[in-house]
Motif scaffolding. Sequence first.
Motif, PDB file in Angstrom:
ATOM      1  N   UNK A 393       0.845  -1.199   0.000  1.00 46.57           N
ATOM      2  CA  UNK A 393       0.000   0.000   0.000  1.00 46.57           C
ATOM      3  C   UNK A 393       0.880   1.248   0.000  1.00 46.57           C
ATOM      4  N   UNK A 394       0.428   2.288  -0.671  1.00 46.49           N
ATOM      5  CA  UNK A 394       1.254   3.494  -0.798  1.00 46.49           C
ATOM      6  C   UNK A 394       1.581   4.115   0.558  1.00 46.49           C
ATOM      7  N   UNK A 395       0.658   3.970   1.510  1.00 47.66           N
ATOM      8  CA  UNK A 395       0.907   4.549   2.836  1.00 47.66           C
ATOM      9  C   UNK A 395       1.961   3.758   3.616  1.00 47.66           C
ATOM     10  N   UNK A 396       2.383   2.604   3.080  1.00 51.19           N
ATOM     11  CA  UNK A 396       3.506   1.869   3.682  1.00 51.19           C
ATOM     12  C   UNK A 396       4.775   2.190   2.892  1.00 51.19           C
TER      13      UNK A 396
ATOM     14  N   UNK B 109       8.823   8.112  13.510  1.00 50.98           N
ATOM     15  CA  UNK B 109       8.267   8.578  12.231  1.00 50.98           C
ATOM     16  C   UNK B 109       7.396   7.503  11.585  1.00 50.98           C
ATOM     17  N   UNK B 110       7.856   6.238  11.635  1.00 51.25           N
ATOM     18  CA  UNK B 110       7.081   5.150  11.021  1.00 51.25           C
ATOM     19  C   UNK B 110       5.753   4.953  11.755  1.00 51.25           C
ATOM     20  N   UNK B 117      -1.288   8.728   9.721  1.00 49.14           N
ATOM     21  CA  UNK B 117      -1.628   9.107   8.343  1.00 49.14           C
ATOM     22  C   UNK B 117      -2.182   7.923   7.549  1.00 49.14           C
ATOM     23  N   UNK B 118      -1.580   6.750   7.724  1.00 48.26           N
ATOM     24  CA  UNK B 118      -1.998   5.589   6.927  1.00 48.26           C
ATOM     25  C   UNK B 118      -3.152   4.801   7.522  1.00 48.26           C
ATOM     26  N   UNK B 119      -3.447   5.021   8.795  1.00 47.35           N
ATOM     27  CA  UNK B 119      -4.515   4.321   9.526  1.00 47.35           C
ATOM     28  C   UNK B 119      -4.386   2.802   9.435  1.00 47.35           C
ATOM     29  N   UNK B 120      -3.153   2.309   9.526  1.00 45.82           N
ATOM     30  CA  UNK B 120      -2.939   0.864   9.523  1.00 45.82           C
ATOM     31  C   UNK B 120      -3.135   0.329  10.939  1.00 45.82           C
ATOM     32  N   UNK B 121      -3.286  -0.997  11.041  1.00 47.50           N
ATOM     33  CA  UNK B 121      -3.515  -1.589  12.370  1.00 47.50           C
ATOM     34  C   UNK B 121      -2.258  -1.435  13.233  1.00 47.50           C
ATOM     35  N   UNK B 122      -2.441  -1.514  14.546  1.00 51.01           N
ATOM     36  CA  UNK B 122      -1.300  -1.405  15.462  1.00 51.01           C
ATOM     37  C   UNK B 122      -0.308  -2.532  15.218  1.00 51.01           C
ATOM     38  N   UNK B 123      -0.837  -3.746  14.909  1.00 55.33           N
ATOM     39  CA  UNK B 123       0.045  -4.894  14.707  1.00 55.33           C
ATOM     40  C   UNK B 123       0.989  -4.634  13.536  1.00 55.33           C
ATOM     41  N   UNK B 124       0.418  -4.154  12.412  1.00 55.41           N
ATOM     42  CA  UNK B 124       1.232  -3.893  11.224  1.00 55.41           C
ATOM     43  C   UNK B 124       2.196  -2.737  11.495  1.00 55.41           C
TER      44      UNK B 124
END
Lengths: 508, 167
Positions: A393-396, B109-110, B117-124
């Motif tokens: 995904x671009x946000x990664x 930063x990650x 910004x990316x709203x990914x899960x905490x695990x990821x």
Amino acid sequence: MMEILGHLGDGLWLSVQPVNLMLIVIGVTLGLFIGAMPGLGSVNGVAILLPITFLVPPASAIIFLAAIYYGAMYGGAISSITLGIPGASTAVATTFDGRPLALKGRASLALVTAAIASFIGGTVSNILFTAFAPPLATVALSFGPPEIFALMLMAFATFVGLGGDDIPKTIFSICLGLVFAAVGYDEISGAPRLVFFEITGFLHGVNFLVLAIGVYGIGEMLWTIDSTRGKITSTDAKMSLKSIISDSKEGMRRGWKGTAIGSFLGFFVGILPAAGATPGSLMSYGVAKMFARNPKEYGQGHPGGVAAPEAANNSASTGAMLPMLTLGIPGSPTTAILLGGMVIWGLTPGPRLFTDQSEFVWGLIGSFYVSNFFALVINIAFIPLFIWMLRMPFTVLAPLIFVLSVVGGYAATQDMHDVWLMLGFGFAAFFLRKLDYPVAPAVLAIVLGPIAEPTLRQSLLFSSGDPSIFFNRPIAGPITIIAIILIFLPLLKMIWTKIKPSKAETPV
Amino acid sequence: MRRAEIITAGILALFSVYLMWKSTELDIGYIKGEGPGGGAWPFWLSAVMLICTGFIALNWVRRTSPPSQSDDVFLDGYGKKMLLLVGGGITGFIALINIISMYGAMFVFLIYYLRILGRHTWAMTMTIATLIPVSFFFFFEALMRITLPKGMKFLEPVFNALNTIIY
């Protein structure tokens, strides 16, 4: 001829000995990853791993280092294409078309084209090297400062004449890159120059990687997020054995001209002392664009724009070995380190090396062929991994690119001043890009500036300030004239298009 | 866009003049026996840059360049927000390097980018934010022998412990 083939056979046999073959495979793989890492190039890999080679005989040691050199030349293209950040200076030109191809979902085409063009460039240069080593070195040595400056002028002229961009903005961009290249100590007088606001960080100059990573890693990414409104989820990149075959066919069909130009031009520029693979790849890109059926396609994602610099940087890396072995003059920073290694191993580079250390020289030449083959195989084997990176995904992907940019900006000079400077260049590139200022010419100029300025000053010193030195020498003259014609080409085109419609209106 | 084009041309013209002035700190003429002075090359290049900005302004008046014809906003609401969040995030990342080390700043930063910004899960988020600095540490410090900034003194014990693993 038979004697050369006999020596080559011995060299190939030596390089496929189990220890040497293992060193080639390890060296190529290490080089591939070192080259792909922004901020690190073949020069870092060879410099860092030089001490390890004291454990093996000299022939095996140079085979190992040459394999790293080869692998890094292939690896530089990977981050240029997949991430849009040049892995090394030699792969700056690969970004121009490699990145647009990846954004169109054609990353596999770009990667396969880069691998095959690199292989062909490497093979052509190996054959040229084997056949014409000593006489070519003498021709290259006859290139004095006026000839080299004329070549640099032609590299800039191809961007102005054929860029298709706004001419004043292109010239501005070139001059800005050249001025940044002049920051730091003046090489001739030794006086500090253009030290902005007396900040000491400017004393060591502006490293081209700091500008390149700032422009491509940060500026380009900000521009992509802004122009797509952040709606890029991933690149539609797919990979299968069938697609590798069809991409190979397409890459070669559309990129054969670029490959041919890069292979020969790269080799010749590589031989020139103090030139090397970076100017070779940039010039090949410019010339390939000049001879393209539709030069405007270059920069939009044309396989020829990937093939030319990739064939050239591999070809030039072999070419740069030529003056090193035959004359003891390194053609690039990496070969300078290799030369240092040879001296430590007790070998004296120069014309007598071919007779006194025949086994060493031909073993090295044989290893070029073997390394080139393994670099192609290992590179293609890793392509699915690089493609997988693009499917993130671009946000990664975006934060990973930013992290790589910051680390790469630091690793280049190991100075935090340069990291801040890179950020500044990134923001400036974002704003300028929005206003259609081409940024690639500035990157080209900062790379070629350290060659262009001293050669211009030395030439003018020889001629007591008379610029006719660039016109009345047999090699420099024609190159300078072609460069001037190219600079005025847009003006001539404009006049021509104004005359043409009026002719059409005239009743016959 | 049209207004931004002429303002940028003006700023770049001023920058060119500054570069010309700065170049005169060294000789910009021809020195007998030495060739062109150290300031000549950047001075004349900056002069060409100044002339180019004149042409850019001329094209703006004649409305011949695409940005000079455009009525679009140079930086709209989305652009400003993006610049603040993404550009500001990178600036913060760089500012943190000298305090909590390159690896610590990378970690923060990650987390900021992936989670906020990316709203990914905490695990990821935590997997990537931990794996990247760790692999960078071993690649740079152990394999390449390049030391990246280690931050302020309070982190010394942490890096001393890590160094015992790699040396």
